[in-house]
Design a protein around this motif. Structure first.
Motif, mmCIF file in Angstrom:
data_model
loop_
_atom_site.group_PDB
_atom_site.id
_atom_site.type_symbol
_atom_site.label_atom_id
_atom_site.label_comp_id
_atom_site.label_asym_id
_atom_site.label_seq_id
_atom_site.Cartn_x
_atom_site.Cartn_y
_atom_site.Cartn_z
ATOM 1 N N ASN A 383 38.635 22.074 23.364
ATOM 2 C CA ASN A 383 38.091 20.800 23.859
ATOM 3 C C ASN A 383 38.254 20.616 25.367
ATOM 4 N N ASP A 384 38.414 21.736 26.080
ATOM 5 C CA ASP A 384 38.445 21.662 27.532
ATOM 6 C C ASP A 384 38.028 23.007 28.103
ATOM 7 N N ASN A 385 37.988 23.073 29.403
ATOM 8 C CA ASN A 385 37.485 24.258 30.077
ATOM 9 C C ASN A 385 38.295 25.514 29.748
ATOM 10 N N LYS A 386 39.599 25.357 29.587
ATOM 11 C CA LYS A 386 40.473 26.513 29.373
ATOM 12 C C LYS A 386 40.417 27.028 27.939
ATOM 13 N N THR A 387 40.275 26.118 26.975
ATOM 14 C CA THR A 387 40.357 26.523 25.568
ATOM 15 C C THR A 387 39.007 26.709 24.899
ATOM 16 N N PHE A 388 37.929 26.409 25.595
ATOM 17 C CA PHE A 388 36.599 26.432 24.998
ATOM 18 C C PHE A 388 36.165 27.862 24.673
ATOM 19 N N LYS A 389 35.719 28.059 23.404
ATOM 20 C CA LYS A 389 35.213 29.353 22.954
ATOM 21 C C LYS A 389 33.911 29.149 22.190
ATOM 22 N N VAL A 390 33.061 30.187 22.233
ATOM 23 C CA VAL A 390 31.745 30.102 21.612
ATOM 24 C C VAL A 390 31.509 31.331 20.733
ATOM 25 N N TRP A 391 30.930 31.080 19.538
ATOM 26 C CA TRP A 391 30.519 32.175 18.656
ATOM 27 C C TRP A 391 29.038 32.028 18.344
ATOM 28 N N LEU A 392 28.312 33.119 18.393
ATOM 29 C CA LEU A 392 26.914 33.156 17.998
ATOM 30 C C LEU A 392 26.789 34.019 16.755
ATOM 31 N N MET A 397 31.098 34.851 22.119
ATOM 32 C CA MET A 397 30.223 35.041 23.277
ATOM 33 C C MET A 397 30.882 34.479 24.536
ATOM 34 N N ASP A 398 30.203 34.678 25.655
ATOM 35 C CA ASP A 398 30.710 34.204 26.943
ATOM 36 C C ASP A 398 30.577 32.677 27.014
ATOM 37 N N ILE A 472 12.954 30.549 26.047
ATOM 38 C CA ILE A 472 12.960 31.655 25.067
ATOM 39 C C ILE A 472 13.548 32.915 25.691
ATOM 40 N N LYS A 473 13.193 33.171 26.942
ATOM 41 C CA LYS A 473 13.742 34.339 27.632
ATOM 42 C C LYS A 473 15.247 34.211 27.835
ATOM 43 N N ASN A 474 15.711 32.979 28.179
ATOM 44 C CA ASN A 474 17.146 32.766 28.385
ATOM 45 C C ASN A 474 17.952 32.946 27.103
ATOM 46 N N LEU A 475 17.373 32.589 25.979
ATOM 47 C CA LEU A 475 18.062 32.809 24.702
ATOM 48 C C LEU A 475 18.274 34.310 24.473
ATOM 49 N N GLU A 476 17.264 35.089 24.817
ATOM 50 C CA GLU A 476 17.384 36.545 24.703
ATOM 51 C C GLU A 476 18.433 37.081 25.672
ATOM 52 N N LEU A 477 18.426 36.580 26.915
ATOM 53 C CA LEU A 477 19.411 37.023 27.905
ATOM 54 C C LEU A 477 20.823 36.699 27.461
ATOM 55 N N GLU A 479 21.982 36.234 24.428
ATOM 56 C CA GLU A 479 22.371 37.055 23.276
ATOM 57 C C GLU A 479 22.778 38.454 23.715
ATOM 58 N N ASN A 480 22.176 38.914 24.814
ATOM 59 C CA ASN A 480 22.493 40.250 25.323
ATOM 60 C C ASN A 480 23.610 40.241 26.360
#
Length: 488
Positions: A383-392, A397-398, A472-477, A479-480
């Motif tokens: 819930n903050d900049n340090k602990t935030f994580k993302v999964w796709l 992911m980054d 649409i292009k950014n979603l591809e970028l 993901e890669n």
């Protein structure tokens, strides 16, 4: 439309006793008056009465005659103008008249027994004032006020049966030379005062503001953002208001201040018609059918303010002087400068933020995207900049790149309102879930290099079709694992 609500408003006086102050001035008198440059000029207190004992003040000047009458005694004393008993009066103006009539100090004794008082303007005075006090002596003071002195800082006057011509500071007597209409209040609304020190209510809060104009085919509605009352709520915006019609969107506090707060202390530049009749409303275009705008305020504490803006007002030279305005419940048609009427031209997209929705990134639980026949499912932690994580789709992911992607989506170029719906399938659908709130944003191709944006099932905006291609292009970028491109 007209409501002849008779508001008997009597303003309480602020008691200020003015003592005589010694000043030394060198005045240039009229040509007929002889004076040596070395003459010493001293002030003199001619009388000083308790303002609370002023019972009746009668003023006559070029604008007519009117009376100021005291109601009550002692600390409970209040003053009103019987002629305007049904109209709101200005407490500061009333207080100033009472104070100035209760004390008179001359700056200089000019001459005794003048042969010709016309050279001082006392034959056709600028004002005649009679102040009647309820003291034990039944004191009555009469002032005859003449012209300004050559330096325009003072005025000539005579008092009672005294044969002497004096001067007084213009600031001490000019109030008696003003138009009697000056006692009528030009401020049409101020926030309620707190009841006592324990009253924590915010009477400068607007519950709802509605603007209706012929150039808008919808009601422009602003409401208080109830998230402000939730200590746990997190938003990406500091405004306490949101636009709720024709679209729902957060407001930009810097751009929206006049629209939301101009009502508090709203003041007219002039009076047009006192106690108007139906023909006045029709001729000045202040009827519901032909007015320029209707502005309706529902203010915290129970106050409502309904404003009708009419046709343009022009001055004697034919120049634009503002707009005729009627405030429901006040039996006056005013003239307001357009600068004080921001609701006359403001539009929703002028005052909102650049973000379509205001879901705070660290509160988002689920973020789903459908684009180009593919589904992407995002989940989060922290819930903050340090602990935030993302999964796709289960793959970490980054987080920084996601922040950029998230901003790119929420800040879609949605500055053109559009409400006509379509059966065309969306090219991109974004679903954002935050707690019990879910927002669905659909980007739909249109013709002429345009795309439509449907928010939560309601067609709301248009944007450039190039934005959808870039999204649409950014979603591809993303993901890669590549950087998001924010230009499009």
């Amino acid at each position: 439309m007209k409501k002849n609500i008779k508001l008997i408003i009597i303003c309480a006086v602020v008691v200020v006793l003015l003592a005589g102050v010694a000043v030394f001035l060198k005045l240039t008198a009229p040509e007929e008056e002889e004076e040596t440059a070395e003459e010493e000029v001293t002030s003199q207190l001619l009388y000083e009465k308790d303002p609370l004992t002023l019972g009746l003040l009668t003023i006559t000047n070029e604008y007519g005659t009117y009376e100021l009458v005291r109601f009550g005694e002692g600390d409970e004393a209040m003053w009103g103008v019987p002629e305007y008993a049904d109209l709101p009066v200005d407490g500061k103006v009333i207080s100033n008249l009472v104070e100035k009539a209760s004390t008179m100090t001359s700056q200089r004794a000019v001459t005794e027994n003048p042969e010709d008082i016309s050279i001082y303007g006392l034959d056709a005075p600028s004002a005649e004032v009679t102040a009647e006090f309820s003291d034990s002596a039944g004191t009555i003071k009469k002032l005859t006020i003449g012209n300004l002195t050559p330096d325009e800082r003072q005025r000539y006057f005579m008092i009672d049966d005294d044969p002497t011509v004096y001067t007084a500071l213009n600031s001490a007597v000019s109030c008696f030379t003003n138009d009697k209409h000056d006692v009528i209040a030009r401020t049409v609304y101020t926030a309620r005062q707190k009841k006592d020190e324990n009253d924590t209510a915010d009477y400068t809060r607007i519950n709802k503001l509605t603007v209706r104009r012929p150039d808008l085919d919808y009601d422009f509605v602003i409401e208080y953002d109830k998230r402000q009352d939730d200590p746990d709520a997190m938003t990406g915006n500091s405004s306490r208001y949101v636009v709720t019609s024709p679209v729902k969107r957060d407001m930009n506090p810097d751009k929206a201040y006049d629209v939301t707060d101009k009502i508090f202390g709203l003041t007219a530049s002039d009076l047009a018609v006192l106690r108007p009749e139906e023909k006045d409303f029709e001729s000045l275009q202040l009827t519901d059918s032909d007015c320029a705008a209707k502005i309706l305020f529902d203010i915290y504490g129970g106050d409502t303010v309904d404003i009708t803006v009419g046709k343009e007002a022009v001055d004697e030279e034919g120049k634009k002087a503002g707009r005729f305005v009627y405030v429901d419940g006040i039996d006056i048609i005013y003239i307001f400068s357009e600068e004080n009427l921001p609701w006359l031209k403001a539009k929703p997209m002028d005052v909102v933020t650049t973000m379509i929705t205001s879901n705070y990134i660290y509160e988002v639980e689920i973020f789903d995207i459908e684009a180009a026949g593919k589904k992407m499912h995002f989940t989060f932690e922290g819930n903050d900049n340090k602990t935030f994580k993302v999964w796709l789709d289960g793959k970490e992911m980054d987080a920084d790149k996601f922040r950029t992607l998230y901003q790119f989506i929420l800040r879609a170029p949605s500055d053109e309102l559009y409400f006509e719906d379509t059966d065309t399938e969306p090219a991109v659908t974004v679903t954002i879930k935050t707690g019990s709130v879910q927002d669905v944003i659909e980007f739909i191709p249109d013709k002429n290099r345009k795309a439509m944006i449907r928010l939560n099932g309601k067609m709301s905006y248009k944007c450039a079709s190039a934005y959808i291609d870039r999204l649409i292009k950014n979603l591809e970028l993303y993901e890669n694992g590549q950087d998001i491109i924010t230009d499009w």
